[in-house]
Write a protein that holds these residues in place. Structure first.
Motif, PDB file in Angstrom:
ATOM      1  N   LEU A  86      -0.467  -8.544 -87.178  1.00  0.00           N
ATOM      2  CA  LEU A  86       0.264  -9.718 -87.485  1.00  0.00           C
ATOM      3  C   LEU A  86      -0.005 -10.384 -88.937  1.00  0.00           C
ATOM      4  CD1 LEU A  86       0.045 -11.701 -84.074  1.00  0.00           C
ATOM      5  CD2 LEU A  86       1.995 -10.672 -85.063  1.00  0.00           C
ATOM      6  N   GLU A  87      -1.257  -9.885 -89.474  1.00  0.00           N
ATOM      7  CA  GLU A  87      -1.702 -10.232 -90.728  1.00  0.00           C
ATOM      8  C   GLU A  87      -0.832  -9.556 -91.789  1.00  0.00           C
ATOM      9  OE1 GLU A  87      -5.994  -9.056 -90.789  1.00  0.00           O
ATOM     10  OE2 GLU A  87      -6.344 -10.673 -89.618  1.00  0.00           O
ATOM     11  N   GLY A  88      -0.256  -8.457 -91.448  1.00  0.00           N
ATOM     12  CA  GLY A  88       0.676  -8.022 -92.424  1.00  0.00           C
ATOM     13  C   GLY A  88       0.987  -6.702 -92.028  1.00  0.00           C
ATOM     14  N   PRO A  89       2.450  -6.137 -92.549  1.00  0.00           N
ATOM     15  CA  PRO A  89       2.667  -4.899 -92.258  1.00  0.00           C
ATOM     16  C   PRO A  89       1.873  -3.597 -92.608  1.00  0.00           C
ATOM     17  CG  PRO A  89       4.217  -5.621 -93.896  1.00  0.00           C
ATOM     18  CD  PRO A  89       3.070  -6.913 -93.436  1.00  0.00           C
ATOM     19  N   GLY A  90       1.843  -2.450 -91.860  1.00  0.00           N
ATOM     20  CA  GLY A  90       1.245  -1.399 -92.414  1.00  0.00           C
ATOM     21  C   GLY A  90      -0.499  -1.822 -92.140  1.00  0.00           C
ATOM     22  N   GLY A  91      -1.309  -1.196 -93.219  1.00  0.00           N
ATOM     23  CA  GLY A  91      -2.696  -1.637 -93.044  1.00  0.00           C
ATOM     24  C   GLY A  91      -3.528  -0.446 -92.341  1.00  0.00           C
ATOM     25  N   ARG A  92      -4.445   0.053 -92.908  1.00  0.00           N
ATOM     26  CA  ARG A  92      -5.132   1.217 -92.669  1.00  0.00           C
ATOM     27  C   ARG A  92      -5.996   0.963 -91.200  1.00  0.00           C
ATOM     28  NH1 ARG A  92      -9.137   4.540 -96.657  1.00  0.00           N
ATOM     29  NH2 ARG A  92      -7.100   4.889 -97.372  1.00  0.00           N
ATOM     30  N   ALA A  93      -6.360  -0.481 -91.213  1.00  0.00           N
ATOM     31  CA  ALA A  93      -7.144  -1.184 -90.288  1.00  0.00           C
ATOM     32  C   ALA A  93      -6.538  -0.944 -88.989  1.00  0.00           C
ATOM     33  CB  ALA A  93      -7.716  -2.417 -90.364  1.00  0.00           C
ATOM     34  N   TRP A  94      -5.164  -1.481 -88.930  1.00  0.00           N
ATOM     35  CA  TRP A  94      -4.278  -1.434 -87.926  1.00  0.00           C
ATOM     36  C   TRP A  94      -4.230   0.309 -87.241  1.00  0.00           C
ATOM     37  CZ3 TRP A  94       0.920   0.788 -87.045  1.00  0.00           C
ATOM     38  CH2 TRP A  94       1.603  -0.154 -85.823  1.00  0.00           C
ATOM     39  N   GLY A  95      -3.987   1.111 -87.980  1.00  0.00           N
ATOM     40  CA  GLY A  95      -3.920   2.390 -87.492  1.00  0.00           C
ATOM     41  C   GLY A  95      -5.261   3.019 -87.009  1.00  0.00           C
ATOM     42  N   MET A  96      -6.457   2.592 -87.582  1.00  0.00           N
ATOM     43  CA  MET A  96      -7.598   3.144 -87.044  1.00  0.00           C
ATOM     44  C   MET A  96      -7.817   2.326 -85.779  1.00  0.00           C
ATOM     45  SD  MET A  96     -10.229   2.497 -90.375  1.00  0.00           S
ATOM     46  CE  MET A  96     -11.610   2.677 -89.617  1.00  0.00           C
ATOM     47  N   LEU A  98      -5.687   1.871 -83.354  1.00  0.00           N
ATOM     48  CA  LEU A  98      -4.869   2.526 -82.617  1.00  0.00           C
ATOM     49  C   LEU A  98      -5.431   3.962 -82.256  1.00  0.00           C
ATOM     50  CD1 LEU A  98      -1.007   1.875 -83.832  1.00  0.00           C
ATOM     51  CD2 LEU A  98      -2.668   0.820 -81.859  1.00  0.00           C
ATOM     52  N   GLY A  99      -6.067   4.369 -83.219  1.00  0.00           N
ATOM     53  CA  GLY A  99      -6.872   5.918 -83.194  1.00  0.00           C
ATOM     54  C   GLY A  99      -7.909   5.796 -82.340  1.00  0.00           C
ATOM     55  N   ALA A 100      -8.742   4.696 -82.496  1.00  0.00           N
ATOM     56  CA  ALA A 100      -9.934   4.488 -81.560  1.00  0.00           C
ATOM     57  C   ALA A 100      -9.449   4.250 -80.037  1.00  0.00           C
ATOM     58  CB  ALA A 100     -10.618   3.173 -82.123  1.00  0.00           C
ATOM     59  N   GLY A 102      -6.778   5.245 -78.605  1.00  0.00           N
ATOM     60  CA  GLY A 102      -6.560   6.666 -78.040  1.00  0.00           C
ATOM     61  C   GLY A 102      -7.834   7.545 -77.554  1.00  0.00           C
ATOM     62  N   ALA A 103      -8.726   7.427 -78.508  1.00  0.00           N
ATOM     63  CA  ALA A 103      -9.957   8.049 -78.093  1.00  0.00           C
ATOM     64  C   ALA A 103     -10.858   7.570 -76.937  1.00  0.00           C
ATOM     65  CB  ALA A 103     -10.847   8.180 -79.456  1.00  0.00           C
ATOM     66  N   VAL A 104     -10.813   6.078 -76.670  1.00  0.00           N
ATOM     67  CA  VAL A 104     -11.196   5.488 -75.772  1.00  0.00           C
ATOM     68  C   VAL A 104     -10.578   5.814 -74.390  1.00  0.00           C
ATOM     69  CG1 VAL A 104     -11.487   3.105 -74.473  1.00  0.00           C
ATOM     70  CG2 VAL A 104     -12.064   3.258 -76.947  1.00  0.00           C
ATOM     71  N   TYR A 105      -9.313   5.855 -74.548  1.00  0.00           N
ATOM     72  CA  TYR A 105      -8.660   6.137 -72.956  1.00  0.00           C
ATOM     73  C   TYR A 105      -8.839   7.742 -72.765  1.00  0.00           C
ATOM     74  CZ  TYR A 105      -6.347   1.540 -73.212  1.00  0.00           C
ATOM     75  OH  TYR A 105      -6.289   0.522 -72.900  1.00  0.00           O
ATOM     76  N   ALA A 106      -9.134   8.421 -73.763  1.00  0.00           N
ATOM     77  CA  ALA A 106      -9.314   9.874 -73.255  1.00  0.00           C
ATOM     78  C   ALA A 106     -10.709  10.104 -72.802  1.00  0.00           C
ATOM     79  CB  ALA A 106      -9.021  10.774 -74.663  1.00  0.00           C
ATOM     80  N   LEU A 107     -11.634   9.390 -73.376  1.00  0.00           N
ATOM     81  CA  LEU A 107     -13.008   9.634 -72.888  1.00  0.00           C
ATOM     82  C   LEU A 107     -13.165   8.826 -71.560  1.00  0.00           C
ATOM     83  CD1 LEU A 107     -15.042   8.790 -76.080  1.00  0.00           C
ATOM     84  CD2 LEU A 107     -15.046  10.858 -74.976  1.00  0.00           C
TER      85      LEU A 107
END
Length: 616
Positions: A86-96, A98-100, A102-107
């Motif tokens: 919501l702070e702005g489109p894109g952004g590396r933090a947002w993708g990070m 989402l990646g984290a 996915g790792a949490v649910y896998a673990l």
């Protein structure tokens, strides 16, 4: 509705008390008499079994802790990802984020799989030890325990009740611990995100507590009642299956079916009310969960409009609200499952707490050789501690003598044999063997020198050879066949298909009762005992067959002290001494000729003026 369901059975509804002063299935509202059980103590005993695998149990608990923590981290990462988006489109933090996520649910999935696999292993090992301990304990219990219990009811404890514990340990143990951790962790995270929204969430807790208390206080007794009813039904089934010939001979099929229906209705009613009332739990929890969700969503929206919280926090909080009520729901469901397991465990521990056969006296000895001199000195015995079954019995059997016990049914003949074998202990008096008090002889040693041919012959599932060899496990095939020849069993064995390798089913069904007793006599001959006990050993053998085996029995009894309960005159006449019992008292003793000259009860028995049949 339920009344219509049971009307076809045409039996009165049994009474089940639910809570205080309320009952279902009883017009009178009377409460059944029930002894309160210590469920905390039962849980403690179950834990003592689990504690034997502390290391692996610690790993399971660690995985539960990791899984619960990862489950709490997921919604927080979602809220952070939403706020970053919501702070702005894109952004590396947002993708990070989402990646984290996915790792949490896998673990989380991996830790859940590990804890389930390890807990299943612990549960199976636990019930294996419990089942083994119970089975071993059953073989240490006195004969009196089995006299007052149905076999099927005992089997139900060994199978159904322990399996109930197993299924609960497999599924509920982890669920309960996980729910507690999740509940505590969720409250902590909710307080950190928004104390006000947390306080609003707690509005439903008192309602949950009251509802749960009302339900569990009523379902607990019903789950115990259901387990008890299942045990009774199993006992009834075992009894009727064992007595099929008698049931059919007397055309009692309808009465047996009626008895089954009555017991089946009891299980159906207790299960119905237990499951119906416990079924209120998910409905209650779902309703309160939705109420809590609505409160949080409404209040959270107002707080977000005024800038007190972010949209991400509201999203996370709604998920945590569900996580807050979900453990409560799980705990409620597992609590009822746990009550059912506790009911089964109490039945198992009830047997384990039964007093075993009295331990041998300190300093009790093994007998290397037995001459067979037996002496009863003023022996009295009572099964229930009130009326004596045997009263002031005194006699002496010299080595190698054959002692015949005669008397009407209920005279105490079989009880006397039970004392001789130390299945029971006399309340008064003394029994000696070769001048030694039997209490100073180890039971196992005493019984190893005694062979039994009982009135109720029992054969195990196995070959004919294996059943005869039960008398002496190290006997050769030639010795087995020689024993069968002495018992006059060899001829009919060889006529059977397979001969000595013929496989017998449970309790030897497929051969006649007389043939069973011939095999039992062969088993006793093979044991080569110092003393012999024949309890109506020839009662199911025809006269011709009995005459044929007398020579074998005389050979077996030669030089051995023998106690024979018999109702056939031919067997009694061969005795060195005859003990005549009546009403638990020894009223006459002597040889056949001596007792006939004395007259009295023995003369009446011989001349048919009274019953010579055996029995207690």
């Amino acid at each position: 509705m339920f009344k219509a369901l049971i009307e076809p059975f045409q039996h009165p509804r049994p009474e089940f008390t639910l809570g205080e002063g309320r009952s279902f299935g009883s017009a009178s509202g009377r409460k059944p008499k029930a002894k309160a059980k210590n469920w905390r103590g039962t849980l403690g005993r179950i834990w003592s079994y689990l504690a034997e695998r502390r290391a692996k149990l610690a790993l399971v608990l660690a995985m539960v802790l990791v899984s619960s923590a990862l489950g709490l981290l997921g919604p927080y990462l979602i809220s952070r990802a939403v706020d970053r988006f919501l702070e702005g489109p894109g952004g590396r933090a947002w993708g990070m984020y989402l990646g984290a996520l996915g790792a949490v649910y896998a673990l989380n999935a991996l830790s859940s799989w590990l804890q389930n696999i390890w807990m299943i292993e612990i549960a199976q090992e636990t019930v294996y030890r419990m089942r083994t301990q119970l089975f071993a304990h059953l073989h240490r219990l006195p004969i009196s325990f089995f006299n007052r219990r149905q076999q099927g009811e005992i089997m139900s404890r060994l199978t159904n009740d322990i399996e109930n514990i197993s299924s609960t340990l497999n599924s509920s143990a982890i669920q309960i611990f996980s729910s507690v951790l999740t509940l505590v962790g969720t409250i902590g995270v909710m307080l950190w995100l928004s104390p006000l929204l947390t306080l609003l969430t707690f509005i439903v807790v008192p309602l949950m507590t009251l509802g749960m208390r009302w339900i569990t206080r009523r379902t607990g007794p019903l789950f115990k009642e259901r387990q008890r009813n299942i045990g009774e039904l199993n006992g009834y089934i075992e009894e009727t299956l064992s007595g099929q010939r008698i049931i059919k001979a007397f055309s009692q099929e309808e009465r047996v079916l009626a008895g089954f229906r009555e017991r089946n209705v009891r299980i159906m009613l207790s299960g119905y009310w237990a499951q119906s009332i416990s079924g209120f739990i998910p409905k209650l929890m779902n309703g309160l969960n939705n109420l809590s969700f609505a409160i949080v969503a409404g209040a959270g929206g107002l707080l977000a409009i005024h800038g007190h919280v972010t949209v991400g926090v509201i999203i996370a909080f709604t998920e945590y609200t569900r996580q807050f009520t979900r453990p409560l729901n799980d705990l409620a469901n597992q609590w009822n499952t746990l009550l059912s397991a506790i009911a089964g465990a109490e039945r198992v521990f009830e047997v384990l707490d039964e007093d075993t056969e009295a331990k041998d006296e300190t300093g009790a000895v093994d007998l290397k050789q037995v001459d067979g001199a037996v002496k009863f000195s003023q022996v009295s015995f009572s099964y229930d501690g009130s009326a004596n079954t045997l009263e002031d019995i005194s006699f002496e059997a010299k080595p190698g003598e054959m002692i015949a016990l005669v008397g009407p049914t209920g005279a105490g003949k079989t009880t006397l044999i039970g004392l001789l074998s130390r299945f029971y202990e006399p309340n008064q008096g003394e029994i000696t063997l070769d001048g030694r008090d039997m209490k100073t002889i180890r039971r196992e040693s005493l019984r190893s020198h005694t062979a039994f041919v009982l009135q109720e012959t029992f054969l195990f599932k196995g070959t004919v050879r294996e059943n005869i060899r039960y008398g002496r496990l190290d006997a050769t095939d030639e010795e087995v066949e020689e024993a069968a020849k002495l018992a006059n069993a060899h001829a009919f064995i060889m006529r059977m298909r397979g001969g000595y390798d013929r496989m017998l089913s449970v309790d030897g069904s497929g051969i006649s009762q007389g043939q069973k007793q011939l095999l039992a006599i062969a088993r006793a001959i093979l044991a080569n005992p110092s003393m012999l006990v024949l309890d109506e050993a020839t009662s199911s053998i025809d006269t011709v067959t009995e005459i044929k085996i007398q020579e074998g029995l005389q050979t077996l009894m030669k030089g051995r002290t023998s106690f024979v309960i018999a109702h056939r005159l031919g067997t009694i006449r061969a005795a060195d001494r005859i003990l005549v019992l009546k009403g638990g008292r020894l009223v006459q003793q002597g040889t056949h000729e001596e007792l006939l000259r004395q007259g009295g009860l023995y003369s009446d028995l011989v001349h048919g003026r009274s019953s010579l049949a055996g029995g207690e």
